[in-house]
Design a protein around this motif. Structure first.
Motif, PDB file in Angstrom:
ATOM      1  N   TYR A   1      15.712   6.581  -2.258  1.00  0.00           N
ATOM      2  CA  TYR A   1      16.381   6.609  -0.945  1.00  0.00           C
ATOM      3  C   TYR A   1      16.313   5.235  -0.296  1.00  0.00           C
ATOM      4  CZ  TYR A   1      18.458   9.797   2.504  1.00  0.00           C
ATOM      5  OH  TYR A   1      19.338  10.476   3.314  1.00  0.00           O
ATOM      6  N   HIS A   2      15.127   4.675  -0.303  1.00  0.00           N
ATOM      7  CA  HIS A   2      14.942   3.338   0.266  1.00  0.00           C
ATOM      8  C   HIS A   2      15.914   2.341  -0.346  1.00  0.00           C
ATOM      9  CE1 HIS A   2      13.213  -0.728   0.257  1.00  0.00           C
ATOM     10  NE2 HIS A   2      12.755  -0.427   1.460  1.00  0.00           N
ATOM     11  N   ASP A   3      15.974   2.325  -1.683  1.00  0.00           N
ATOM     12  CA  ASP A   3      16.804   1.323  -2.352  1.00  0.00           C
ATOM     13  C   ASP A   3      18.288   1.567  -2.072  1.00  0.00           C
ATOM     14  OD1 ASP A   3      14.370   0.477  -3.239  1.00  0.00           O
ATOM     15  OD2 ASP A   3      14.699   0.962  -5.344  1.00  0.00           O
ATOM     16  N   ALA A   4      18.671   2.845  -2.020  1.00  0.00           N
ATOM     17  CA  ALA A   4      20.078   3.162  -1.750  1.00  0.00           C
ATOM     18  C   ALA A   4      20.523   2.605  -0.398  1.00  0.00           C
ATOM     19  CB  ALA A   4      20.295   4.675  -1.800  1.00  0.00           C
ATOM     20  N   LEU A   5      19.603   2.564   0.548  1.00  0.00           N
ATOM     21  CA  LEU A   5      19.964   2.076   1.886  1.00  0.00           C
ATOM     22  C   LEU A   5      19.711   0.590   2.076  1.00  0.00           C
ATOM     23  CD1 LEU A   5      18.486   4.920   4.090  1.00  0.00           C
ATOM     24  CD2 LEU A   5      20.917   4.368   3.849  1.00  0.00           C
TER      25      LEU A   5
ATOM     26  N   ALA B   1      11.512  18.166  -4.384  1.00  0.00           N
ATOM     27  CA  ALA B   1      10.099  17.851  -4.618  1.00  0.00           C
ATOM     28  C   ALA B   1       9.201  18.559  -3.604  1.00  0.00           C
ATOM     29  CB  ALA B   1       9.877  16.339  -4.550  1.00  0.00           C
ATOM     30  N   LEU B   2       9.703  18.755  -2.408  1.00  0.00           N
ATOM     31  CA  LEU B   2       8.890  19.397  -1.368  1.00  0.00           C
ATOM     32  C   LEU B   2       9.095  20.903  -1.283  1.00  0.00           C
ATOM     33  CD1 LEU B   2       9.402  16.879   1.568  1.00  0.00           C
ATOM     34  CD2 LEU B   2       7.244  17.338   0.385  1.00  0.00           C
ATOM     35  N   MET B   3      10.344  21.351  -1.432  1.00  0.00           N
ATOM     36  CA  MET B   3      10.654  22.730  -1.076  1.00  0.00           C
ATOM     37  C   MET B   3      10.614  23.692  -2.265  1.00  0.00           C
ATOM     38  SD  MET B   3      10.959  22.239   2.174  1.00  0.00           S
ATOM     39  CE  MET B   3      11.673  23.749   2.877  1.00  0.00           C
TER      40      MET B   3
ATOM     41  N   GLU C   1       7.602  12.844  -5.064  1.00  0.00           N
ATOM     42  CA  GLU C   1       8.034  12.453  -3.720  1.00  0.00           C
ATOM     43  C   GLU C   1       8.250  10.942  -3.639  1.00  0.00           C
ATOM     44  OE1 GLU C   1       5.443  14.318  -0.718  1.00  0.00           O
ATOM     45  OE2 GLU C   1       5.210  16.016  -2.076  1.00  0.00           O
ATOM     46  N   LEU C   2       7.354  10.188  -4.246  1.00  0.00           N
ATOM     47  CA  LEU C   2       7.503   8.730  -4.204  1.00  0.00           C
ATOM     48  C   LEU C   2       8.790   8.292  -4.898  1.00  0.00           C
ATOM     49  CD1 LEU C   2       6.647   5.854  -3.631  1.00  0.00           C
ATOM     50  CD2 LEU C   2       5.147   5.921  -5.622  1.00  0.00           C
ATOM     51  N   ARG C   3       9.081   8.953  -6.022  1.00  0.00           N
ATOM     52  CA  ARG C   3      10.295   8.602  -6.765  1.00  0.00           C
ATOM     53  C   ARG C   3      11.534   8.763  -5.860  1.00  0.00           C
ATOM     54  NH1 ARG C   3       8.738  11.468 -11.111  1.00  0.00           N
ATOM     55  NH2 ARG C   3       7.602   9.748 -12.065  1.00  0.00           N
TER      56      ARG C   3
ATOM     57  N   ASN D   1       0.801  -1.221   0.000  1.00  0.00           N
ATOM     58  CA  ASN D   1       0.000   0.000   0.000  1.00  0.00           C
ATOM     59  C   ASN D   1       0.836   1.273   0.000  1.00  0.00           C
ATOM     60  OD1 ASN D   1      -2.368  -1.425  -0.077  1.00  0.00           O
ATOM     61  ND2 ASN D   1      -2.731  -1.341   2.139  1.00  0.00           N
ATOM     62  N   VAL D   2       2.009   1.240   0.590  1.00  0.00           N
ATOM     63  CA  VAL D   2       2.817   2.453   0.652  1.00  0.00           C
ATOM     64  C   VAL D   2       3.103   3.001  -0.743  1.00  0.00           C
ATOM     65  CG1 VAL D   2       5.062   1.263   0.685  1.00  0.00           C
ATOM     66  CG2 VAL D   2       4.856   3.539   1.678  1.00  0.00           C
ATOM     67  N   PHE D   3       3.279   2.117  -1.711  1.00  0.00           N
ATOM     68  CA  PHE D   3       3.592   2.568  -3.061  1.00  0.00           C
ATOM     69  C   PHE D   3       2.406   3.320  -3.670  1.00  0.00           C
ATOM     70  CE2 PHE D   3       6.668  -1.197  -3.228  1.00  0.00           C
ATOM     71  CZ  PHE D   3       7.747  -0.398  -2.914  1.00  0.00           C
ATOM     72  N   LEU D   4       1.250   2.672  -3.620  1.00  0.00           N
ATOM     73  CA  LEU D   4       0.080   3.307  -4.235  1.00  0.00           C
ATOM     74  C   LEU D   4      -0.317   4.577  -3.490  1.00  0.00           C
ATOM     75  CD1 LEU D   4      -1.998   0.138  -5.161  1.00  0.00           C
ATOM     76  CD2 LEU D   4      -1.050   1.823  -6.770  1.00  0.00           C
ATOM     77  N   ALA D   5      -0.225   4.535  -2.180  1.00  0.00           N
ATOM     78  CA  ALA D   5      -0.668   5.697  -1.401  1.00  0.00           C
ATOM     79  C   ALA D   5       0.259   6.888  -1.621  1.00  0.00           C
ATOM     80  CB  ALA D   5      -0.733   5.346   0.087  1.00  0.00           C
ATOM     81  N   LEU D   6       1.570   6.648  -1.642  1.00  0.00           N
ATOM     82  CA  LEU D   6       2.496   7.771  -1.869  1.00  0.00           C
ATOM     83  C   LEU D   6       2.511   8.198  -3.335  1.00  0.00           C
ATOM     84  CD1 LEU D   6       5.620   7.087   0.415  1.00  0.00           C
ATOM     85  CD2 LEU D   6       3.595   8.482   0.877  1.00  0.00           C
ATOM     86  N   ALA D   7       1.998   7.347  -4.228  1.00  0.00           N
ATOM     87  CA  ALA D   7       1.945   7.724  -5.649  1.00  0.00           C
ATOM     88  C   ALA D   7       0.999   8.911  -5.873  1.00  0.00           C
ATOM     89  CB  ALA D   7       1.530   6.531  -6.497  1.00  0.00           C
ATOM     90  N   HIS D   8       0.255   9.269  -4.867  1.00  0.00           N
ATOM     91  CA  HIS D   8      -0.518  10.513  -4.930  1.00  0.00           C
ATOM     92  C   HIS D   8       0.412  11.695  -5.228  1.00  0.00           C
ATOM     93  CE1 HIS D   8      -3.515  13.509  -4.032  1.00  0.00           C
ATOM     94  NE2 HIS D   8      -2.833  13.983  -3.010  1.00  0.00           N
ATOM     95  N   ARG D   9       1.675  11.546  -4.901  1.00  0.00           N
ATOM     96  CA  ARG D   9       2.691  12.571  -5.169  1.00  0.00           C
ATOM     97  C   ARG D   9       3.884  11.888  -5.832  1.00  0.00           C
ATOM     98  NH1 ARG D   9       2.868  17.306  -1.549  1.00  0.00           N
ATOM     99  NH2 ARG D   9       0.700  17.869  -1.161  1.00  0.00           N
ATOM    100  N   PRO D  10       3.816  11.708  -7.148  1.00  0.00           N
ATOM    101  CA  PRO D  10       4.846  10.892  -7.829  1.00  0.00           C
ATOM    102  C   PRO D  10       6.277  11.375  -7.594  1.00  0.00           C
ATOM    103  CG  PRO D  10       2.990  11.300  -9.301  1.00  0.00           C
ATOM    104  CD  PRO D  10       2.760  12.147  -8.088  1.00  0.00           C
TER     105      PRO D  10
END
Lengths: 223, 223, 223, 223, 223, 223
Positions: free
Chosen positions: E82-86, F85-87, E75-77, E64-73
């Protein structure tokens, strides 16, 4: 969080009044310097007025804390006596170090007036334009000595949890060369500004505009 | 939590010394009244001694806070002046109410000296043998009026989180009939004892034994 | 903070009713001993009544906790069994030490009933008129041994943050000579009064007036 | 945070011993179910053993809390009596709701045993495979009714800050249709698990492996 | 705590809609997966959709996090990068250890989505059905190594009080063999999920039902 | 609190090196800009360098956060993308308001770098020399509008206790005219700087000297 109408008698400085008018993106309602009536310098009892004029001569202005607390002359008289007994006397701590304690504990207490006003004084005494902002936000990251960090750790503990002081806290200071009288000084400055921060927050004391910039610029060379 | 050797000059009262010897199940190490040297009454500057003798005449003994802080006469002088300016003056708050503020905020700050000493004074002023213990532990459950509970809620907020005071806090007091000067009194007493509690904790100030029982017994009828 | 009407069935003690009337400066509304209906001793099941009469014989009165919790006899029965299993049994801790734990943790939880009632019991067991007030406010400053301070530090951690207990906490107790069974006792007393404090706060349990003075005066010499 | 050697007498379940061996990426040191000696079922006093066998018959295993607390039979006896008086009786709260209170407050107290064991029981009673995890992490976001959220808000306040309960808290429950006896139930369950959580944390009680999965899968249809 | 009407566009999954109807004892109002409109997979920009399909292929569903944050592409990108880098890169920490950090800090932040979703991933990576629940509730009691407990202690300090990090905290990790890059990883994962937890709480993100059971059952043997 | 030797590769700016030498009363040990190796601009990947040069052109220097986080280019790339994206996007909030959120939440998190650097940016955008210091210390007392205070109250709640957000919090913003997308912006800026503050604290990121004075002086009139 509705802003209450300023209590009657509350005074705006001329400067604040002027600035509030043009309004940039940030202009909130013009703010009085206290929730309480602020006497004019002329209405202040002579002994207190004399002390204020002395400060004005040196600093170029009367700090708002003096005029605002002059609403209660007897309390202000004791306040100034206490302040002077701690901050002006001979001490194992430099004046800059005592002001660091003020700034660090006032930061911990979120006291706008004391962080801004004593931040300015700290910059002056320390001849260091950045140290006050650093100490106000996080003394652990400030450009100060390890000894000074130990001093501020003790002071902040006095400010936030004095009942939990144990022998180890005193020993940590002694390990840095502080003696018992220095420790009293550290604790007493933190204690006095516990009072001062609460009074400033209680009456919503606003810092003089001048403090924000004081000590941030190199002194112009004397001609 | 090793107990440090008392700093040189620290004085035990005779009574404490005697009591410590027989030792019941609870006899910890005999405790000096301060971590710092405590002057004898004779060594105290004349003006401070006069004030102490005055209290002694009324109470039958000199409260330890006076002798312990007399280690620094200039600070004690300011301390007493501040105390008297707040606690002895005319006010919309009764003296009992002001002592309630002291006890409630000192309880919040876990300050042994102030809870015990001002608890005694509160019992005397309120002519009520239980109210001090109640207010020290939890004012919400004390045998006091709703108006007094509102007063203590404000005072404890000043003691613990003065930066978060908002209009609603002031309005809640006004709804109980407190005016702006009363509110200053409430906040200022809480602020002064923020200082006082921290000093007592810093120097590990021990309450006089007499305070523990004061005001708990009905006065003997005059012969 | 409006005071709700006492729930039906709530009982005032005669004494409280009388005292409330004359009203000194502090007379808040007369307070029932519980928010809930309180049975009379006659209405209490026989086994519980027997236990209460036993206490009454020794203490001269029935502690309010018994009558107030008797609103739910099955719960009170378990409560008393748990209490007795911990507080009356043989233990490496003296009875005074177990009561110290009660008073220190009840102070940390701001529980009026338990601080007052068990403070009285502590004074009796410790034969020390000041120790209960000291431990309730700040055990670090109490006239107790370093070993007892370590015991109370552990107990207060169980009361406030039991999930963060680590090996060092147990080791600190062992260094003072407490064995594993003593440690269970310390933790279990703190745990049981975590329950007790919450019940007292939930029902707004008022301490019997007698507790406030118990153990504060030297026993009259036997003739 | 060195892991101490398990106190003598501490028992590993066979299963734990086996599982620890192969070691996946996460195999920490095999953990005993308690820091204290755990009696075998045979060594438990008859009345307690009977109760344990009864649970075993229903659940298929003896929950570790029983065996671990049986180290102190008198305390366990009172513990079980208290538990049963609150959790098994008729009440305005369903059994699922009472388990919700256990899970929410045990989550607030970070108690591993109670979150896992009572989470399982909650899933069973509520016939809902997700609700326990939700309530343990954040009841405000759980798939429960607004009434149940109000119930849990009160319960968590009892768990974390019972001294600050005021009339508004009781009124909020009454607005959702809870009566005074329901409120006692809510508060008393939170209070009892304040004890239970602390005991589990004190002895480092490990949940039975079986609890982790219980109630997560649809029941197989009967043949 | 009235539940606001879901903002327009908020979508229920079919499954949630179905489940809500029959309602057991716990059926609160059917909950959308976000307070904000949730795009369908078809409406998501191509690059993000590709990444989601990739996850769907592996996991069987789109978190769900993917679809829900896709409201703001945009930001999701950044979020996914960031997630993948870590979380996907080579590191001195295993993937299971990085997920432990996520679960422990999300537990500290009471974030329902992250505890449930990353708890599932942790179970998979660690091949351990119980470790996620343990770490979410109290890592000090989890079946993990002392080294992992030290790692989580540092991570939780970053999550809760990063300004108070001092040399001792870094030294404690080095004593367990973590090098400076490992420490960056530990801190950075905690920092990234500080963001993630707050976003999930802000939009009231609901976990996919599938996560609750993932990794709890032994894998069926391949035929 | 001994200051650890800077990890190998840590770089001092020339300026810092010079300033540290003469030493005023406050000269602590010269501090590197990060605990980690800091690449030179030439060693930074081309895309990131391009972005840094762009900022340098506008501001006159490269903010330390860019060079310090460039130790991990993939993370920095995501960091900058998220930031922008935010600022930088269109929003119902002005850029000054978004920077207020950064400063208020960074103040709450005691993050030295972010308070100093974004304080400077806030002064520039708001064209107001005092607002940053005010918002950093206590936004309730800042010279901003009631609407902005409501915005900051929500942002600080996201920063400090996002799990406790309830409908009332969203409603309070809507009452000030914020719509759902504005609320996402407020929460997301607070969430992103939750990450940013923790990274800065983790690596002990030092602000560029230039930030301290930026925006404090009236712009010189153009010739």
């Amino acid at each position: 969080m509705r802003t209450a109408p300023p209590p009657e008698g509350a005074r705006h400085t001329d400067r604040e009044r002027r600035e509030a008018t043009p309004g940039g993106q940030c202009s909130g309602p013009a703010r009085p310097i206290s929730r309480y009536p602020v006497p004019s310098l002329d209405d202040v009892p002579a002994d207190l007025r004399a002390r204020m004029l002395e400060v004005q001569e040196k600093a170029g202005f009367v700090p708002n804390v003096f005029l605002a607390l002059a609403h209660r002359p007897a309390e202000l008289r004791a306040f100034m006596a206490y302040h002077d007994a701690l901050m002006l006397k001979e001490s194992g701590l430099t004046k800059a170090e005592r002001e660091m304690i003020v700034v660090a504990t006032s930061g911990a207490n979120d006291c706008l007036y004391c962080v801004i006003a004593h931040g300015a004084i700290l910059r002056i005494y320390a001849k260091h334009p950045r140290v006050a902002d650093q100490v106000a936000v996080n003394y652990r990251k400030a450009e100060i000595t390890a000894r000074q960090k130990a001093m501020l750790a003790f002071a902040v503990k006095v400010a936030e949890a004095s009942a939990t002081l144990v022998e180890e806290d005193y020993a940590a200071l002694r390990a840095h060369g502080f003696d018992d009288e220095d420790i009293w000084d550290i604790g007493a400055v933190a204690a006095f500004f516990a009072l001062s921060n609460r009074m400033a927050n209680l009456i919503a004391l606003a810092p003089n505009e001048e403090f924000y910039l004081m000590g941030r610029l190199p002194k112009a060379p004397k001609p």
